[in-house]
Write a protein that holds these residues in place. Sequence first.
Motif, PDB file in Angstrom:
ATOM      1  N   MET A  93      -1.491 -18.600  -6.882  1.00 32.23           N
ATOM      2  CA  MET A  93      -2.450 -18.149  -6.011  1.00 32.23           C
ATOM      3  C   MET A  93      -2.875 -16.689  -5.939  1.00 32.23           C
ATOM      4  N   LEU A  94      -1.885 -16.036  -5.931  1.00 32.91           N
ATOM      5  CA  LEU A  94      -1.768 -14.586  -6.008  1.00 32.91           C
ATOM      6  C   LEU A  94      -2.612 -13.891  -7.230  1.00 32.91           C
ATOM      7  N   MET A  95      -2.095 -14.572  -8.381  1.00 35.57           N
ATOM      8  CA  MET A  95      -2.679 -14.148  -9.743  1.00 35.57           C
ATOM      9  C   MET A  95      -4.096 -14.557  -9.765  1.00 35.57           C
ATOM     10  N   VAL A  96      -4.435 -15.699  -9.198  1.00 38.88           N
ATOM     11  CA  VAL A  96      -5.980 -16.071  -9.173  1.00 38.88           C
ATOM     12  C   VAL A  96      -6.791 -15.226  -8.527  1.00 38.88           C
ATOM     13  N   LYS A  97      -6.310 -14.836  -7.147  1.00 38.80           N
ATOM     14  CA  LYS A  97      -6.899 -13.977  -6.679  1.00 38.80           C
ATOM     15  C   LYS A  97      -7.236 -12.387  -7.022  1.00 38.80           C
ATOM     16  N   THR A  98      -6.139 -11.942  -7.940  1.00 41.55           N
ATOM     17  CA  THR A  98      -6.199 -10.566  -8.231  1.00 41.55           C
ATOM     18  C   THR A  98      -6.486 -10.273  -9.915  1.00 41.55           C
ATOM     19  N   SER A  99      -6.526 -11.380 -10.633  1.00 43.13           N
ATOM     20  CA  SER A  99      -6.690 -11.368 -12.002  1.00 43.13           C
ATOM     21  C   SER A  99      -7.774 -12.182 -12.868  1.00 43.13           C
ATOM     22  N   ILE A 100      -8.621 -12.663 -11.870  1.00 47.95           N
ATOM     23  CA  ILE A 100      -9.583 -13.717 -12.381  1.00 47.95           C
ATOM     24  C   ILE A 100     -10.537 -12.921 -13.299  1.00 47.95           C
ATOM     25  N   GLN A 101     -10.512 -11.694 -13.540  1.00 45.44           N
ATOM     26  CA  GLN A 101     -11.377 -11.092 -14.348  1.00 45.44           C
ATOM     27  C   GLN A 101     -10.804 -10.619 -15.968  1.00 45.44           C
ATOM     28  N   LEU A 102      -9.543 -11.045 -15.913  1.00 46.66           N
ATOM     29  CA  LEU A 102      -8.980 -10.807 -17.205  1.00 46.66           C
ATOM     30  C   LEU A 102      -9.820 -11.696 -18.223  1.00 46.66           C
ATOM     31  N   PRO A 103      -9.961 -10.887 -19.488  1.00 47.32           N
ATOM     32  CA  PRO A 103     -10.960 -11.372 -20.353  1.00 47.32           C
ATOM     33  C   PRO A 103     -10.524 -12.872 -21.122  1.00 47.32           C
ATOM     34  N   LYS A 104      -9.333 -13.061 -21.463  1.00 53.42           N
ATOM     35  CA  LYS A 104      -8.976 -14.133 -21.838  1.00 53.42           C
ATOM     36  C   LYS A 104      -8.570 -15.117 -20.779  1.00 53.42           C
ATOM     37  N   GLY A 105      -8.132 -14.876 -19.495  1.00 52.37           N
ATOM     38  CA  GLY A 105      -7.951 -15.561 -18.480  1.00 52.37           C
ATOM     39  C   GLY A 105      -6.407 -16.180 -18.571  1.00 52.37           C
ATOM     40  N   ILE A 106      -5.649 -15.546 -19.694  1.00 42.46           N
ATOM     41  CA  ILE A 106      -3.917 -16.048 -19.763  1.00 42.46           C
ATOM     42  C   ILE A 106      -3.219 -15.491 -19.158  1.00 42.46           C
ATOM     43  N   ILE A 107      -2.342 -16.129 -18.303  1.00 40.19           N
ATOM     44  CA  ILE A 107      -1.459 -15.319 -17.541  1.00 40.19           C
ATOM     45  C   ILE A 107       0.059 -16.350 -17.844  1.00 40.19           C
ATOM     46  N   ARG A 108       1.115 -15.259 -17.492  1.00 36.78           N
ATOM     47  CA  ARG A 108       2.479 -16.083 -17.795  1.00 36.78           C
ATOM     48  C   ARG A 108       3.044 -16.045 -16.479  1.00 36.78           C
ATOM     49  N   VAL A 109       3.582 -16.982 -16.067  1.00 41.42           N
ATOM     50  CA  VAL A 109       4.214 -16.948 -14.573  1.00 41.42           C
ATOM     51  C   VAL A 109       5.752 -17.455 -14.842  1.00 41.42           C
ATOM     52  N   LYS A 110       6.414 -16.747 -14.175  1.00 40.84           N
ATOM     53  CA  LYS A 110       8.061 -16.648 -14.549  1.00 40.84           C
ATOM     54  C   LYS A 110       8.522 -17.883 -13.418  1.00 40.84           C
ATOM     55  N   THR A 111       9.202 -18.960 -13.955  1.00 37.37           N
ATOM     56  CA  THR A 111       9.469 -20.059 -12.944  1.00 37.37           C
ATOM     57  C   THR A 111      10.817 -20.780 -13.726  1.00 37.37           C
ATOM     58  N   ARG A 112      11.354 -21.803 -13.212  1.00 36.77           N
ATOM     59  CA  ARG A 112      12.430 -22.501 -13.659  1.00 36.77           C
ATOM     60  C   ARG A 112      11.846 -23.803 -14.162  1.00 36.77           C
ATOM     61  N   PRO A 113      11.511 -23.977 -15.213  1.00 32.89           N
ATOM     62  CA  PRO A 113      10.846 -25.167 -15.793  1.00 32.89           C
ATOM     63  C   PRO A 113      11.395 -26.436 -15.332  1.00 32.89           C
ATOM     64  N   GLY A 114      12.796 -26.652 -15.703  1.00 37.02           N
ATOM     65  CA  GLY A 114      13.629 -28.030 -15.176  1.00 37.02           C
ATOM     66  C   GLY A 114      13.153 -28.322 -13.777  1.00 37.02           C
ATOM     67  N   LEU A 115      13.529 -27.459 -12.920  1.00 39.97           N
ATOM     68  CA  LEU A 115      13.653 -27.664 -11.745  1.00 39.97           C
ATOM     69  C   LEU A 115      12.034 -27.998 -11.124  1.00 39.97           C
ATOM     70  N   LEU A 116      11.318 -27.289 -11.572  1.00 40.82           N
ATOM     71  CA  LEU A 116       9.786 -27.295 -11.211  1.00 40.82           C
ATOM     72  C   LEU A 116       9.313 -28.960 -11.974  1.00 40.82           C
TER      73      LEU A 116
END
Length: 271
Positions: A93-116
Amino acid sequence: MHYLKFKREKIDRCNICSQIAQLTWDHVPPQGGYKVTEVEQESIIQYLTGGAKKSYTFSQNGVKYRSICGSCNNGLLGSRFDTVLNEFTTDIMLMVKTSIQLPKGIIRVKTRPGLLAKAVIGHMLSASGEYGESKFDDRFRKYVLDDSLISPEGLRIFYWIYPYSSIKIIRDVGMPKYRGSWEDFKRGIGIFSIMKYFPIGFIVSDVEKYEGLEELTQYCGSNLSDEAFIRINLHDVREEYWPEVGDDNILLGGNGLGNGVSALPRRRKKN
Ligand SMILES: [Zn+2]
């Protein structure tokens, strides 16, 4: 008319551990990651088929089910998995609000994939007024309950940005592995479970890939608590009713379809 079921007996079989126990309410999405509002809920069958006479079930505080025992609700989802899921959605949500104008729109979010992954599948299990007996319910339960399983065997978890306020949960429907024409449909059917709420949608399926979506289980390491930066394409926005509706798709409902829900923040009458 199709009526929705959100609760079972106070003492009944837990949707996750299968024990007979006192059942508790589980919110989908979990509390803490979003603002809980009053919602109007309709069955997925009504949502898909339309019709003039619609019936809604209202809830003061979001979509919730009395379907899992206290130890699965608090000990498993609440204390171990939901914090990871909520942190993940809050970061997006934070990144959608702040970085929607990124030219390629690719972001990387740190998480714990197994628990997610366990959080996503755990809530797909809890989000049903019935104790599920499908082959997929068994696989989902085995995965959520066994800490030695880091990623779910034979299943993939796809995800995409979902910038809409509706909540949709659809379990165990058949859809073609490839969207398009009858020729594409003939290439086979997969089984899909879908959970969408702002800002992200998840699909759990037995297909290897789906419509160019990002996939979560590839990031699951060798430990449940391993961290990874997972890729999200902010520009890959689909329609609100995707993937369940579309001329390029067919949807085959199994037993799980009757329990599916579509919920919207309640519309207030102006006066
Ligand atoms: Zn339980």
